[in-house]
Write an enzyme that holds these catalytic residues in place. Structure first.
Site, PDB file in Angstrom:
ATOM      1  N   HIS A 227     -16.697  10.171 -13.040  1.00 51.74           N
ATOM      2  CA  HIS A 227     -15.682  10.488 -13.235  1.00 51.74           C
ATOM      3  C   HIS A 227     -15.270  11.586 -14.470  1.00 51.74           C
ATOM      4  O   HIS A 227     -16.059  11.430 -15.372  1.00 51.74           O
ATOM      5  CB  HIS A 227     -14.709   9.328 -13.089  1.00 51.74           C
ATOM      6  CG  HIS A 227     -13.334   9.456 -13.375  1.00 51.74           C
ATOM      7  ND1 HIS A 227     -12.387  10.034 -14.247  1.00 51.74           N
ATOM      8  CD2 HIS A 227     -12.092   9.278 -12.270  1.00 51.74           C
ATOM      9  CE1 HIS A 227     -11.090   9.916 -14.125  1.00 51.74           C
ATOM     10  NE2 HIS A 227     -11.075   9.626 -12.853  1.00 51.74           N
TER      11      HIS A 227
ATOM     12  N   CYS B 111     -10.777  13.655  -9.295  1.00 51.44           N
ATOM     13  CA  CYS B 111     -11.320  13.791 -10.851  1.00 51.44           C
ATOM     14  C   CYS B 111     -12.712  13.714 -10.812  1.00 51.44           C
ATOM     15  O   CYS B 111     -13.516  12.965 -11.828  1.00 51.44           O
ATOM     16  CB  CYS B 111     -10.528  12.702 -11.556  1.00 51.44           C
ATOM     17  SG  CYS B 111      -8.872  12.680 -11.691  1.00 51.44           S
TER      18      CYS B 111
ATOM     19  N   ASP C 188     -19.250   2.687 -17.147  1.00 58.63           N
ATOM     20  CA  ASP C 188     -17.752   2.938 -16.461  1.00 58.63           C
ATOM     21  C   ASP C 188     -17.479   2.220 -15.455  1.00 58.63           C
ATOM     22  O   ASP C 188     -17.968   2.420 -14.429  1.00 58.63           O
ATOM     23  CB  ASP C 188     -17.491   4.571 -16.190  1.00 58.63           C
ATOM     24  CG  ASP C 188     -16.189   4.644 -15.795  1.00 58.63           C
ATOM     25  OD1 ASP C 188     -15.681   3.696 -15.538  1.00 58.63           O
ATOM     26  OD2 ASP C 188     -15.733   5.709 -15.440  1.00 58.63           O
TER      27      ASP C 188
ATOM     28  N   GLN D 259     -14.031   1.098 -11.342  1.00 58.44           N
ATOM     29  CA  GLN D 259     -14.020   0.935  -9.974  1.00 58.44           C
ATOM     30  C   GLN D 259     -14.804  -0.421  -9.447  1.00 58.44           C
ATOM     31  O   GLN D 259     -15.130  -0.747  -8.497  1.00 58.44           O
ATOM     32  CB  GLN D 259     -14.551   2.079  -9.194  1.00 58.44           C
ATOM     33  CG  GLN D 259     -13.771   3.125  -9.171  1.00 58.44           C
ATOM     34  CD  GLN D 259     -12.267   3.186  -8.658  1.00 58.44           C
ATOM     35  OE1 GLN D 259     -12.123   2.354  -8.014  1.00 58.44           O
ATOM     36  NE2 GLN D 259     -11.427   3.946  -9.007  1.00 58.44           N
TER      37      GLN D 259
ATOM     38  N   LYS E 123      -6.286  -1.013 -11.977  1.00 56.61           N
ATOM     39  CA  LYS E 123      -7.074  -0.692 -10.797  1.00 56.61           C
ATOM     40  C   LYS E 123      -7.401  -2.273 -10.185  1.00 56.61           C
ATOM     41  O   LYS E 123      -7.996  -2.483  -9.213  1.00 56.61           O
ATOM     42  CB  LYS E 123      -8.290  -0.135 -11.058  1.00 56.61           C
ATOM     43  CG  LYS E 123      -7.817   1.581 -11.384  1.00 56.61           C
ATOM     44  CD  LYS E 123      -9.186   2.163 -11.665  1.00 56.61           C
ATOM     45  CE  LYS E 123      -9.015   3.589 -11.956  1.00 56.61           C
ATOM     46  NZ  LYS E 123      -8.344   4.645 -11.429  1.00 56.61           N
TER      47      LYS E 123
HETATM   48  N1  7TS Z   1     -13.788   5.855 -14.156  1.00 52.51           N
HETATM   49  C1  7TS Z   1     -13.611   5.997 -12.996  1.00 52.51           C
HETATM   50  C2  7TS Z   1     -14.607   5.563 -12.298  1.00 52.51           C
HETATM   51  C3  7TS Z   1     -12.458   5.854 -12.448  1.00 52.51           C
HETATM   52  O1  7TS Z   1     -12.419   5.797 -11.024  1.00 52.51           O
HETATM   53  C4  7TS Z   1     -11.094   6.288 -13.109  1.00 52.51           C
HETATM   54  C5  7TS Z   1      -9.862   6.574 -12.301  1.00 52.51           C
HETATM   55  C6  7TS Z   1     -11.194   6.415 -14.505  1.00 52.51           C
HETATM   56  C7  7TS Z   1     -12.492   6.373 -15.043  1.00 52.51           C
HETATM   57  C8  7TS Z   1     -10.208   6.627 -15.350  1.00 52.51           C
HETATM   58  O2  7TS Z   1      -9.196   5.509 -15.379  1.00 52.51           O
HETATM   59  P1  7TS Z   1      -7.902   5.480 -16.291  1.00 52.51           P
HETATM   60  O3  7TS Z   1      -7.188   4.234 -15.818  1.00 52.51           O
HETATM   61  O4  7TS Z   1      -8.276   5.536 -17.584  1.00 52.51           O
HETATM   62  O5  7TS Z   1      -7.160   6.796 -15.609  1.00 52.51           O
HETATM   63  N2  7TS Z   1      -9.679   6.977 -11.002  1.00 52.51           N
HETATM   64  C9  7TS Z   1      -9.016   7.365 -10.300  1.00 52.51           C
HETATM   65  C10 7TS Z   1      -9.250   7.788  -8.712  1.00 52.51           C
HETATM   66  O6  7TS Z   1     -10.373   7.447  -8.316  1.00 52.51           O
HETATM   67  N3  7TS Z   1      -7.834   8.191  -8.430  1.00 52.51           N
HETATM   68  O7  7TS Z   1      -7.059   8.278  -9.446  1.00 52.51           O
HETATM   69  C11 7TS Z   1      -7.651   7.946 -10.520  1.00 52.51           C
END
Ligand code: 7TS
Length: 416
Positions: A133, A374, A210, A213, A236
């Site tokens: 990501h 992303c 990371d 997910q 999430k």
């Molecule tokens: N890493 C992964 C694997 C992600 O899916 C996401 C967000 C992030 C990092 C960033 O997370 P945040 O909470 O700091 O924003 N993924 C997604 C997505 O798949 N659609 O919208 C956000």
């Protein structure tokens, strides 16, 4: 939530009962039942989590670690209680290893700017994977650009799995850091993190994972994975936005410089010198997102009550079912066909842009994400601009898959 007889037959979660906990799912969209298939972007929030957040503001609102009064004591207890829940959730050894952040992105930036800045020097290399990501690319790229280091990327095969032999070859004397996604948000590929960590550790190289997910879908044990850092977001995993956590091994956190300066991260301040607080507080400058941490703790309780193995089994079955149904539609191609796949089904429909797919689905009440998710390098590698992505959570069932398939069939009719 699972009746014992059903458990034996491998029947799934009691989704009707679970859905009743999610007020947002009780609405219709454009005259249809809302079918929410975008949990990988942000999951929905169950009533007990909403209640926990509201309860803080209604009954206990005060700052933490400061006051001598009763409300502040309660706020501090709930805040530190949430830290213990997070510790237990990922099986960290100590709450000193749990830092509250704004989310995954904030956690990765923290590590890049503190640990990374010390570990990586001019001419050194940071290894990432082709599945990352943007939030696990850009912070490392910024660091490398600034200090004259460079990124190396583990390539992936067409099915969305990483080339482990190529990874082995990439590791060298200049490698100072490895940062890898546990489960891909764009394709759902589950990386063999334990093996990838161990290969890096054979050469004394630290690894950040990371886990954004992973934590909503599969049990995570940071000690079993052996990683040095693990980052994730509450929004999430049925918790609130703007809060997440970073796990870091105690010896690293003790050696790292602070990220930001301010209140709470200090022990003593004069105009000449500041003595920093102990971990984890050293990394939590300023008034934290207290309500958010309490909500995150409530989300952990919620998932635990359902059972993480049960969640995992239910969603694996849904992903397999949706994959099978979608791939049987002519003109629909699944993107990412790894055997170890969790949470998401990405696909393209011949002759229709993913955004058009998303719009038509929305008119049927089916919420998916369309775009590069992303993860632009994933799209570039596969030679496509975007995908349509259905992602699953504890409140989804076969009816949702049916609604998705019906709407995709309509897309086919429109674009035939
Ligand atoms: N890493 C992964 C694997 C992600 O899916 C996401 C967000 C992030 C990092 C960033 O997370 P945040 O909470 O700091 O924003 N993924 C997604 C997505 O798949 N659609 O919208 C956000």
């Amino acid at each position: 939530m699972i009746v014992p007889a059903e458990r034996e037959q491998g029947v799934s979660l009691d989704v009707v009962r679970i859905r009743a906990d999610f007020p947002v799912l009780q609405q219709s969209i454009h005259g249809n039942r809302l079918v929410y298939l975008d949990s990988a972007a942000t999951s929905q929030t169950p009533e007990p989590v909403v209640r926990a957040i509201a309860g803080f503001y209604r009954d206990d609102c005060a700052n933490v670690h400061r006051g001598v009064h009763e409300l502040s004591r309660r706020a501090t207890d709930s805040f530190e209680g949430a830290r213990e829940k997070v510790r237990h959730f990922i099986n960290a050894e100590s709450t000193r290893e749990i830092i509250f952040t704004r989310g995954t992105t904030d956690a990765i930036n923290l590590v890049a700017q503190t640990f990374g800045r010390r570990a990586v020097g001019s001419g050194d290399e940071v290894i990432l994977s082709a599945l990352e990501h943007h939030s696990n690319i850009v912070p490392w790229q910024m660091l490398c650009d600034e200090i004259g280091a460079r990124l190396r990327v583990i390539p992936m095969f067409d099915d969305g799995t990483l080339d482990i032999d190529a990874y082995r070859d990439l590791i060298g004397p200049r490698t100072k850091m490895v940062a890898l996604v546990h489960i891909s948000n764009a394709l759902g590929t589950t990386n063999p993190i334990k093996e990838l960590v161990s290969l890096a550790h054979d050469h004394g190289i630290p690894v950040l994972v990371d886990g954004a997910q992973a934590v909503p879908h599969v049990p995570v044990d940071v000690r079993a994975l052996g990683c040095d850092f693990y980052a994730f977001s509450a929004h999430k995993m049925y918790g609130p936005t703007g809060i997440g956590a970073l796990y870091g091994r105690e010896e690293h956190l003790n050696a790292m410089p602070p990220y930001q300066g301010g209140g709470d991260m200090i022990r003593q301040v004069t105009f000449e010198k500041t003595v920093f607080n102990a971990i984890p507080h050293k990394f939590e400058a300023g008034t934290p997102n207290i309500a958010g941490t309490i909500g995150m703790g409530a989300a952990i309780d919620y998932i635990a009550a359902i059972g993480r193995d049960e969640v995992s089994a239910h969603e694996a079955r849904l992903v397999a079912h949706a994959s099978e149904r979608l791939s049987s539609i002519g003109g629909v191609r699944l993107i990412g066909t790894a055997r170890e796949k969790v949470g998401v089904v990405s696909f393209v429909v011949e002759g229709a842009h993913p955004h058009d797919v998303g719009t038509i689905l929305d008119h049927r009440g089916v919420a998916i994400r369309a775009g590069h998710h992303c993860a632009q390098p994933v799209m570039d590698r596969l030679g496509i601009p975007a995908t349509a992505r259905a992602s699953f959570g504890i409140y989804n069932d076969d009816d949702d898959v049916d609604a998705l398939v019906r709407a995709v069939l309509e897309v086919r009719e429109v674009f035939a």
